[in-house]
Design a protein around this motif. Structure first.
Motif, PDB file in Angstrom:
ATOM      1  N   GLN A  84      39.461  -0.811   8.976  1.00 49.19           N
ATOM      2  CA  GLN A  84      38.683  -0.270   7.862  1.00 49.19           C
ATOM      3  C   GLN A  84      38.603  -1.228   6.688  1.00 49.19           C
ATOM      4  O   GLN A  84      37.542  -1.360   6.059  1.00 49.19           O
ATOM      5  CB  GLN A  84      39.304   1.061   7.408  1.00 49.19           C
ATOM      6  CG  GLN A  84      38.553   1.725   6.262  1.00 49.19           C
ATOM      7  CD  GLN A  84      39.163   3.057   5.866  1.00 49.19           C
ATOM      8  OE1 GLN A  84      40.182   3.479   6.434  1.00 49.19           O
ATOM      9  NE2 GLN A  84      38.569   3.728   4.896  1.00 49.19           N
ATOM     10  N   TYR A  85      39.703  -1.920   6.377  1.00 51.94           N
ATOM     11  CA  TYR A  85      39.753  -2.709   5.151  1.00 51.94           C
ATOM     12  C   TYR A  85      39.753  -4.226   5.383  1.00 51.94           C
ATOM     13  O   TYR A  85      39.524  -4.981   4.437  1.00 51.94           O
ATOM     14  CB  TYR A  85      40.995  -2.353   4.332  1.00 51.94           C
ATOM     15  CG  TYR A  85      40.922  -0.982   3.728  1.00 51.94           C
ATOM     16  CD1 TYR A  85      40.164  -0.746   2.588  1.00 51.94           C
ATOM     17  CD2 TYR A  85      41.592   0.091   4.304  1.00 51.94           C
ATOM     18  CE1 TYR A  85      40.088   0.512   2.024  1.00 51.94           C
ATOM     19  CE2 TYR A  85      41.528   1.359   3.753  1.00 51.94           C
ATOM     20  CZ  TYR A  85      40.770   1.569   2.613  1.00 51.94           C
ATOM     21  OH  TYR A  85      40.700   2.821   2.070  1.00 51.94           O
ATOM     22  N   LEU A 118      35.727  -3.720  -0.775  1.00 52.75           N
ATOM     23  CA  LEU A 118      37.029  -4.360  -0.625  1.00 52.75           C
ATOM     24  C   LEU A 118      37.144  -5.203   0.642  1.00 52.75           C
ATOM     25  O   LEU A 118      37.734  -6.287   0.614  1.00 52.75           O
ATOM     26  CB  LEU A 118      38.139  -3.306  -0.674  1.00 52.75           C
ATOM     27  CG  LEU A 118      38.426  -2.702  -2.045  1.00 52.75           C
ATOM     28  CD1 LEU A 118      39.517  -1.651  -1.947  1.00 52.75           C
ATOM     29  CD2 LEU A 118      38.806  -3.786  -3.045  1.00 52.75           C
ATOM     30  N   PRO A 119      36.594  -4.757   1.789  1.00 54.32           N
ATOM     31  CA  PRO A 119      36.663  -5.622   2.975  1.00 54.32           C
ATOM     32  C   PRO A 119      35.954  -6.962   2.809  1.00 54.32           C
ATOM     33  O   PRO A 119      36.258  -7.902   3.545  1.00 54.32           O
ATOM     34  CB  PRO A 119      35.993  -4.777   4.064  1.00 54.32           C
ATOM     35  CG  PRO A 119      36.211  -3.370   3.640  1.00 54.32           C
ATOM     36  CD  PRO A 119      36.111  -3.413   2.144  1.00 54.32           C
ATOM     37  N   THR A 135      43.840   1.132   9.684  1.00 58.99           N
ATOM     38  CA  THR A 135      43.721   0.578   8.329  1.00 58.99           C
ATOM     39  C   THR A 135      43.176  -0.846   8.351  1.00 58.99           C
ATOM     40  O   THR A 135      42.342  -1.218   7.515  1.00 58.99           O
ATOM     41  CB  THR A 135      45.087   0.601   7.631  1.00 58.99           C
ATOM     42  OG1 THR A 135      45.572   1.947   7.588  1.00 58.99           O
ATOM     43  CG2 THR A 135      44.982   0.054   6.213  1.00 58.99           C
ATOM     44  N   THR A 152      33.345   1.843   3.971  1.00 63.36           N
ATOM     45  CA  THR A 152      34.076   1.000   3.024  1.00 63.36           C
ATOM     46  C   THR A 152      33.494  -0.399   3.102  1.00 63.36           C
ATOM     47  O   THR A 152      33.716  -1.123   4.072  1.00 63.36           O
ATOM     48  CB  THR A 152      35.578   0.971   3.365  1.00 63.36           C
ATOM     49  OG1 THR A 152      36.059   2.308   3.472  1.00 63.36           O
ATOM     50  CG2 THR A 152      36.357   0.237   2.301  1.00 63.36           C
TER      51      THR A 152
END
Length: 351
Positions: A163-164, A176-177, A160, A173
């Protein structure tokens, strides 16, 4: 800020391994070894045509269409940040008088309360009141950075976090990151250095912008610096994840140095050498520009340079274009609140 040379798209462009045949299914024997009798139905293998495979790209994989969503997110999030800050300031001004009387009452009750030696709550309140408004403002930002740093130490959260909380235009993705990565640090030294610089410039920045405007500038700078990083990575073909609050902090530093270029700064380890804030900003931007052109990979120089440019631009032009034109938006909110209160009051009177 380690970088991976190949993007996931490039890594998936190679030839795939042949699929394993299920048990009990055999390939036909070569022609010279086949029996003379025709093979039975169980010896036949039906094959589908092989799927078309994309050849390995000869150069860097560049697709500037990947910047469309990050661009929309950058503009939209920055607008929401400044709009939310304007409403925050409006509500703060309304509640400031009530907060003042509540504080006076709390101080009066605290004097009547019997004193306890070593009261932790009282000591924490004294420490908090001794801080400047800028230091109190960035305390929450520092706490979020420390929390994310601790989350990196939990093995079950690694997927997680990658990914973020790492920004990479090659990732599925992307939006948001761009924000979350500006609160993310893996190295303790990286975290400590960034938070020290933020703490050092917090008082000057918040006194210049105000608490609400400072938070909007900081959050917007984090997203803007990530977008500059995306542009650089796609243009150069050097994909890889980036993280850290350096871009947003560079924006704060650039804003203070642009507003007060004659202020004197010093390095923590060399306090005897002082230099002007304007010269320090020029040197930092020149270093990041050289790193961007020469392809230095240790730091994300594009994010640093983007944050510095955003901070300088906001002091010179953005404050006039954005913050000083917030009155119509605040007036709409005021009218909405007034109509809501008036409607509620009228209904109560009718009953």
């Amino acid at each position: 800020m380690n970088r991976w040379r190949l993007s996931p798209q490039q890594q998936n462009c190679g030839f795939k391994k042949a699929a394993r045949k299920p048990d009990g299914v055999h390939e036909p024997a070569p022609r010279d070894l086949r029996p003379k009798d025709p093979p039975g139905p169980s010896d036949l293998v039906l094959k589908e045509p092989a799927p078309l495979r994309r050849p390995w790209p000869s150069g860097p994989y560049r697709d500037f269409r990947q910047l469309l969503k990050p661009l929309v997110f950058t503009v939209g999030f920055s607008g929401c940040s400044f709009g939310g800050a304007a409403l925050w300031q409006y509500e703060s001004l309304k509640s400031r008088v009530q907060s003042y009387f509540d504080q006076v009452q709390a101080d009066w009750l605290d004097r009547l309360r019997p004193k306890k030696r070593g009261d932790l709550r009282r000591e924490m309140n004294q420490w908090w009141n001794s801080l400047s408004e800028g230091q109190r403002t960035v305390t929450g930002i520092i706490a979020l950075n420390v929390l994310v740093f601790c989350c990196w130490r939990i093995p079950s959260l690694q997927r997680t976090m990658i990914q973020y909380f790492t920004a990479d235009p090659a990732s599925k993705t992307r939006c948001l990151p761009m924000l979350f990565s500006s609160f993310s640090h893996i190295s303790f030294f990286h975290l400590a250095a960034n938070m020290y610089v933020l703490w050092s410039f917090s008082s000057s920045a918040v006194s210049m912008f105000g608490r609400e405007q400072f938070v909007a500038v900081y959050l917007s700078a984090g997203v803007v610096s990530s977008f500059f990083s995306f542009v650089s990575k796609i243009a150069s073909g050097r994909f890889g994840p980036s993280l850290g609050a350096s871009g947003a902090i560079m924006s704060v530093l650039a804003a203070v140095c642009t507003q007060s270029p004659e202020s004197k700064l010093a390095i923590i380890f060399l306090p005897m050498f002082t230099f002007s804030a304007g010269n320090a900003l020029k040197a930092i931007m020149a270093l990041d520009t050289a790193g961007l052109i020469l392809g230095w990979k240790f730091f994300d120089h594009a994010a640093h340079l983007g944050g510095a440019l955003f901070g300088a631009w906001y002091v010179l032009f953005g404050h006039e274009l954005i913050w000083k034109n917030r009155e119509p938006f605040v007036k709409l909110w005021h009218d909405f609140r007034t109509r809501g209160g008036g409607g509620g009051g009228g209904g109560a009177g009718a009953v």
